[in-house]
Design an enzyme around this catalytic site. Structure first.
Site, PDB file in Angstrom:
ATOM      1  N   GLY A  83       0.584  -1.265   4.561  1.00  0.00           N
ATOM      2  CA  GLY A  83       0.659  -2.696   4.827  1.00  0.00           C
ATOM      3  C   GLY A  83      -0.743  -3.227   4.719  1.00  0.00           C
ATOM      4  CB  CYS A  84      -2.087  -6.604   4.448  1.00  0.00           C
ATOM      5  SG  CYS A  84      -3.615  -7.388   3.961  1.00  0.00           S
TER       6      CYS A  84
END
Ligand code: PLP
Lengths: 405, 137
Positions: B50-51
């Site tokens: 994920g970011c």
């Protein structure tokens, strides 16, 4: 002139709302700023009363819209103290301005030429130069930073050489708050014959900008970070440098005469403004800067510094909290990490207590790597923030840390 | 318990909290107590990047049922994963593929599933369903 934060807050409607049942504390000004009523009104007024295409109509409305747009250009000119209004190019934002320079100035570069950026740059001031390097076989050099978040100026001077053609650095770091000694950078770069682009995305809203005094060749910023609308921005460029560059995009407005055999280009600024621009964006940018110009800069600046100093002093008392970016000269930006806690967790809990901050790498991944962290929590203040809000933030932060520990 | 009953149990659990911070306190506690995946299973092919927070998922197919373990470097993400696993663990691949995980929305955590939230959770749900699809082959 006095400065009343209560009066100022009244002009920003978005500040007056609740989120998750708590009064909103908006500390994400580094990402984007809220808009004063005059800007909101100007946008509505334009679409309700003035909407027409510019630079091409014979009719009344078109002339009115053109006048408003060109007046906005002159407001920007005065705000950044540019010599000529045609040195002010309207763009989509800082990213767009930097890409314009990367393409058009990049066309003048040859294999082996060097471009210098710094370790604290936003991705918007890294990737366009990497693309130039791929296209033109130029070489990218990076000024390292010191542990406190200041540029290593000794290293910078060592990077400079006759091969340096462009130095592109940020005026103020969005992640660290560091204000760079850009005037010195510009002088030293000019001494070796290099041009200088200043990324002003984080300085236009906090510092007095005088592009002639700085003597920079380019200065780029986004309107949305300086109380104007999104999708609009400005690239200032020195007349001679802009004239030496080929156009960026082709289209309407940017031409002088078009035939299938040969097209000649319009003069500045239109040469770099192809197509129907974001007219209302330009106009509202002017309104935002005029609003800011009418405030007393010294009082605004002092207020922001008070918020910064107060918050930093209080945060240093929190066990395990480390401020990332402790340069002597800072804008009102505080990035921090807390031992053993993930920035995302802290940000999520602050959000649920009404505090809007940003977490993550802030589009500065190389900088995160430099510090060996996955990200930070960043609180960034504008002049409409208050000491009471800082107190709410500190309280919410302490509660979040307690829950997560 | 059926998948639906398991979801209802979580919804009931959360309904006693009126305050957002209480909900998150519960999630954090779950995140702290959840059985996490073995360090040697935290390989890149199990990493859902994920970011902001990193998430690892491992699955095991046994007697027609899927069993999951997961971890994240963010404790809230880990707590939400724990909820997901609580619902999906021990179900058949068919049930998992077709599962409508409405409890996330019902307890008010849907913002964690939005792609813009970029915390890997959406990818995680996809990953869990993908493991189930693979098991069905
Ligand atoms: C230092 C810096 N440069 C460039 C940008 C890019 O601005 P925009 O996304 O508005 O083009 C930002 C925005 O976050 C920034 O902080």
């Amino acid at each position: 002139m006095g400065f009343s934060v209560e009066d100022i807050r009244k002009q920003f409607p978005a500040l007056h709302q609740e989120v998750f049942g708590k009064p909103l504390v908006y500390f994400d000004n580094g990402a984007t700023s809220q808009k004063p009523q005059v800007v909101i009104d100007a946008i509505e007024h334009y679409y309700a009363k003035e909407n027409a295409n510019i630079h091409r109509g014979v009719h009344y409305l078109s002339q009115k819209a053109t006048d408003a747009y060109e007046e906005a250009r002159r407001i920007v000119q005065r705000f950044i103290h540019a010599k000529n209004d045609y040195e002010v190019l309207f763009t989509k934002g800082a990213t767009d301005g930097i890409n314009l320079v990367a393409f058009s100035f990049g066309e003048l570069l040859e294999a082996g030429d060097e471009i210098i950026i710094s370790e604290m740059e936003h991705h918007s001031n890294i990737v366009p130069w990497q693309l130039v390097c791929q296209r033109k076989q130029t070489v990218l050099k990076v000024i390292p930073i010191l542990d406190n978040g200041e540029l290593d100026m000794v290293a910078f001077e060592k990077l400079l050489s006759k091969r340096t053609k462009l130095v592109a650095v940020t005026h103020a770091s969005n992640t660290l708050g560091t204000i760079n000694p850009v005037k010195e950078i510009i002088q030293k770069s000019h001494a070796v014959g290099a041009k200088v682009l200043i990324d002003g995305a984080q300085s236009i809203q906090h510092l007095k900008i005088d592009v002639q005094d700085l003597d920079c060749d380019f200065y780029a910023f986004s309107s949305h970070k300086v109380f104007g609308p999104t999708g609009a921005g400005v690239l200032y460029g020195k007349e001679a440098v802009l004239n030496s560059m080929p156009p960026y995009q082709g289209g309407g407005d940017m031409i002088d005469k078009v035939t299938f055999e040969k097209t000649t280009f319009n003069e500045l600024p239109f040469k770099f403004e192809a197509g129907t621009p974001h007219i209302v964006g330009g106009i509202a940018t002017g309104v935002a800067l005029k609003y800011l110009q009418e405030l007393d800069f010294e009082s605004v600046h002092q207020h922001e510094m008070e918020l910064l100093n107060y918050a930093q002093a209080e945060m240093k008392q929190i066990e395990g909290l480390r401020i990332i970016g402790t340069a002597k000269n800072k804008t009102s930006v505080i990035s921090f990490v807390v031992d053993g806690l993930h920035p995302f967790d802290i940000g999520t809990l602050l959000d649920k207590q009404g505090i809007a901050v940003r977490t993550g790498h802030h589009c500065t991944q190389p900088l995160m790597e430099r510090y060996g962290i996955v990200g930070t929590v960043r609180a960034s203040f504008a002049f409409y923030n208050t000491k009471e809000e800082v107190d709410l933030f500190l309280k919410a932060l302490k509660r979040s840390i307690e829950l997560l520990k | 318990m059926t998948l639906e009953e398991k979801q209802q149990e979580i919804i009931d659990e959360f309904s006693i909290y009126t305050d957002w911070m209480e909900k998150y306190e519960y999630i954090i506690d779950l995140g702290k107590s959840v059985k996490t995946i073995n360090e040697d299973l935290k390989t890149d092919d199990r990493l859902i990047d994920g970011c902001q927070s990193r998430v690892w998922v491992a699955s095991e197919f046994k007697d027609g049922k899927l069993f999951f373990s997961a971890d994240s470097d963010a404790i809230i993400t880990k707590g939400i994963i724990a909820l997901l696993i609580q619902v999906l663990d021990g179900e058949s691949p068919e049930t998992i593929v077709n599962a409508d995980l409405h409890f996330i929305k019902d307890i008010g955590l849907q913002d964690h599933l939005s792609p813009t939230r970029a915390n890997g959770l959406l990818s995680m749900v996809k990953q869990l369903k993908k493991s189930a699809l693979l098991a069905m082959r």
